[in-house]
Design a protein around this motif. Structure first.
Motif, PDB file in Angstrom:
ATOM      1  N   GLU A   1     -55.022   2.903  15.479  1.00 54.62           N
ATOM      2  CA  GLU A   1     -53.674   2.410  15.743  1.00 54.62           C
ATOM      3  C   GLU A   1     -52.599   3.188  14.991  1.00 54.62           C
ATOM      4  O   GLU A   1     -51.471   3.291  15.452  1.00 54.62           O
ATOM      5  CB  GLU A   1     -53.592   0.923  15.382  1.00 54.62           C
ATOM      6  N   ARG A   2     -52.941   3.708  13.822  1.00 52.42           N
ATOM      7  CA  ARG A   2     -51.947   4.443  13.031  1.00 52.42           C
ATOM      8  C   ARG A   2     -52.502   5.807  12.668  1.00 52.42           C
ATOM      9  O   ARG A   2     -53.652   5.938  12.251  1.00 52.42           O
ATOM     10  CB  ARG A   2     -51.587   3.675  11.752  1.00 52.42           C
ATOM     11  N   THR A  13     -51.477   9.594  10.671  1.00 50.32           N
ATOM     12  CA  THR A  13     -50.579  10.275   9.755  1.00 50.32           C
ATOM     13  C   THR A  13     -51.143  11.664   9.465  1.00 50.32           C
ATOM     14  O   THR A  13     -52.106  12.088  10.118  1.00 50.32           O
ATOM     15  CB  THR A  13     -50.416   9.469   8.446  1.00 50.32           C
ATOM     16  N   HIS A  41     -40.303   4.537   7.896  1.00 50.07           N
ATOM     17  CA  HIS A  41     -41.622   4.502   8.525  1.00 50.07           C
ATOM     18  C   HIS A  41     -42.454   3.336   8.008  1.00 50.07           C
ATOM     19  O   HIS A  41     -43.305   2.807   8.730  1.00 50.07           O
ATOM     20  CB  HIS A  41     -42.355   5.816   8.270  1.00 50.07           C
ATOM     21  N   GLN A  42     -42.218   2.925   6.748  1.00 48.71           N
ATOM     22  CA  GLN A  42     -42.949   1.793   6.187  1.00 48.71           C
ATOM     23  C   GLN A  42     -42.391   0.455   6.654  1.00 48.71           C
ATOM     24  O   GLN A  42     -43.108  -0.537   6.704  1.00 48.71           O
ATOM     25  CB  GLN A  42     -42.901   1.861   4.648  1.00 48.71           C
ATOM     26  N   VAL A  89     -40.111  -0.072   9.632  1.00 48.36           N
ATOM     27  CA  VAL A  89     -40.043  -0.198  11.092  1.00 48.36           C
ATOM     28  C   VAL A  89     -41.260   0.483  11.704  1.00 48.36           C
ATOM     29  O   VAL A  89     -41.514   1.653  11.436  1.00 48.36           O
ATOM     30  CB  VAL A  89     -38.748   0.432  11.644  1.00 48.36           C
ATOM     31  N   LYS A  90     -42.005  -0.241  12.502  1.00 51.77           N
ATOM     32  CA  LYS A  90     -43.237   0.289  13.091  1.00 51.77           C
ATOM     33  C   LYS A  90     -43.022   0.952  14.450  1.00 51.77           C
ATOM     34  O   LYS A  90     -43.974   1.347  15.103  1.00 51.77           O
ATOM     35  CB  LYS A  90     -44.263  -0.839  13.234  1.00 51.77           C
ATOM     36  N   VAL A  91     -41.761   1.074  14.861  1.00 55.98           N
ATOM     37  CA  VAL A  91     -41.459   1.702  16.143  1.00 55.98           C
ATOM     38  C   VAL A  91     -41.590   3.218  15.992  1.00 55.98           C
ATOM     39  O   VAL A  91     -40.953   3.830  15.114  1.00 55.98           O
ATOM     40  CB  VAL A  91     -40.050   1.334  16.627  1.00 55.98           C
ATOM     41  N   ARG A  92     -42.427   3.827  16.829  1.00 55.19           N
ATOM     42  CA  ARG A  92     -42.623   5.266  16.752  1.00 55.19           C
ATOM     43  C   ARG A  92     -41.335   6.013  17.064  1.00 55.19           C
ATOM     44  O   ARG A  92     -40.545   5.599  17.911  1.00 55.19           O
ATOM     45  CB  ARG A  92     -43.712   5.696  17.740  1.00 55.19           C
ATOM     46  N   SER A 125     -38.035   6.466  12.945  1.00 57.72           N
ATOM     47  CA  SER A 125     -37.812   7.030  11.611  1.00 57.72           C
ATOM     48  C   SER A 125     -37.330   8.472  11.699  1.00 57.72           C
ATOM     49  O   SER A 125     -36.445   8.891  10.934  1.00 57.72           O
ATOM     50  CB  SER A 125     -39.097   6.946  10.779  1.00 57.72           C
TER      51      SER A 125
END
Length: 254
Positions: A76-77, A79, A164-165, A167-170, A173
């Motif tokens: 899901e994430r 980096t 980024h920490q 707001v989880k909207v891609r 940021s």
């Protein structure tokens, strides 16, 4: 047979965990698949297959000693953490050399997943600032613009990490960070501290540019992973669009 069944479960869990760490850390698709299969072969599972996409890992095994089975893990994430990729790569080589039992390897992988072995935030900001200043000179900016580039790059990257920490909207940021960089660069030029806003902006946004993602997309396409290559390419394109949109809005407002 019960012992073989337990071995199958252990091997599949080890392979999935290794693949999850690498893919979530920004590794190429073919590298993840190759590492998983090599680990399975090291523990005696010859008929192992892995299929990896940017958002999911599928691992299957079939053979006379092992019952057929397929497991899937969603990612899901994602980096960029080259340290974790290198650590798992090193561990997989040691597993192939017979230095780790299944239990100890699984525990080590769980430790790697929990560890935060990335550089601290101040070090990241310092690196982003220095890189931004160097890029200003690389793109033929003036020496008077180096300091504004360092400051704008550090501020922009700090905003990127913070947003980024929260707001989880891609891509949000990247948009906000580039917007702030655009404002900062124009303020420096307006106050006379800087001279060329465009050179300051170009240098400052470089730490936000998805260079690793673009490289992985090209490498995946070259080795035949068309779905992963196109997906990563589309993600890189959207990130670049978010950065460009933020700069455009900053110029429109300023």
């Amino acid at each position: 047979m019960e012992k073989n069944r337990q071995n199958f479960i252990d091997v599949s869990e080890i392979c999935l965990l290794a693949g999850e760490i690498m893919l979530a850390s920004g590794a190429e698709t073919y590298r993840v698949e190759d590492t998983m299969v090599r680990i399975a072969h090291a523990y005696g599972v010859e008929n192992a297959e892995s299929y990896v996409t940017p958002t999911a890992i599928i691992f299957a095994v079939n053979g006379e000693l092992y019952p057929a089975g397929t497991k899937m893990k969603r990612i899901e994430r994602r980096t960029t953490d080259l340290n974790k990729i290198a650590t798992v790569n090193s561990l997989s080589r040691e597993i192939s050399e017979g230095k780790w039992t299944m239990e100890s390897a699984y525990e080590r992988l769980k430790q790697i997943k929990k560890e935060n072995i990335s550089f601290s935030v101040p070090i990241q900001l310092l690196a982003a600032g220095i890189a931004s200043g160097c890029f200003v000179i690389m793109f033929l900016g003036k020496w008077i613009d180096v300091l504004p580039g360092i400051v704008a790059g550090s501020i922009g990257y700090f905003c990127f990490l913070t947003i980024h920490q929260i707001v989880k909207v891609r891509f949000f940021s990247e948009f906000v960070s580039s917007l702030i960089i655009g404002f900062t660069a124009n303020i420096f030029v307006y106050t006379g501290i800087g001279d060329q806003a465009d050179k300051i902006i170009i240098g400052s946004v470089m730490p936000l540019v998805p260079g690793l993602l673009i490289t992985n997309a090209i490498r995946d396409l070259m080795v035949g992973h068309l779905i992963s290559g196109l997906a990563k390419g589309a993600e890189a394109l959207l990130t670049a669009f978010a950065i460009g949109a933020g700069i455009a809005v900053a110029y429109a407002i300023f």
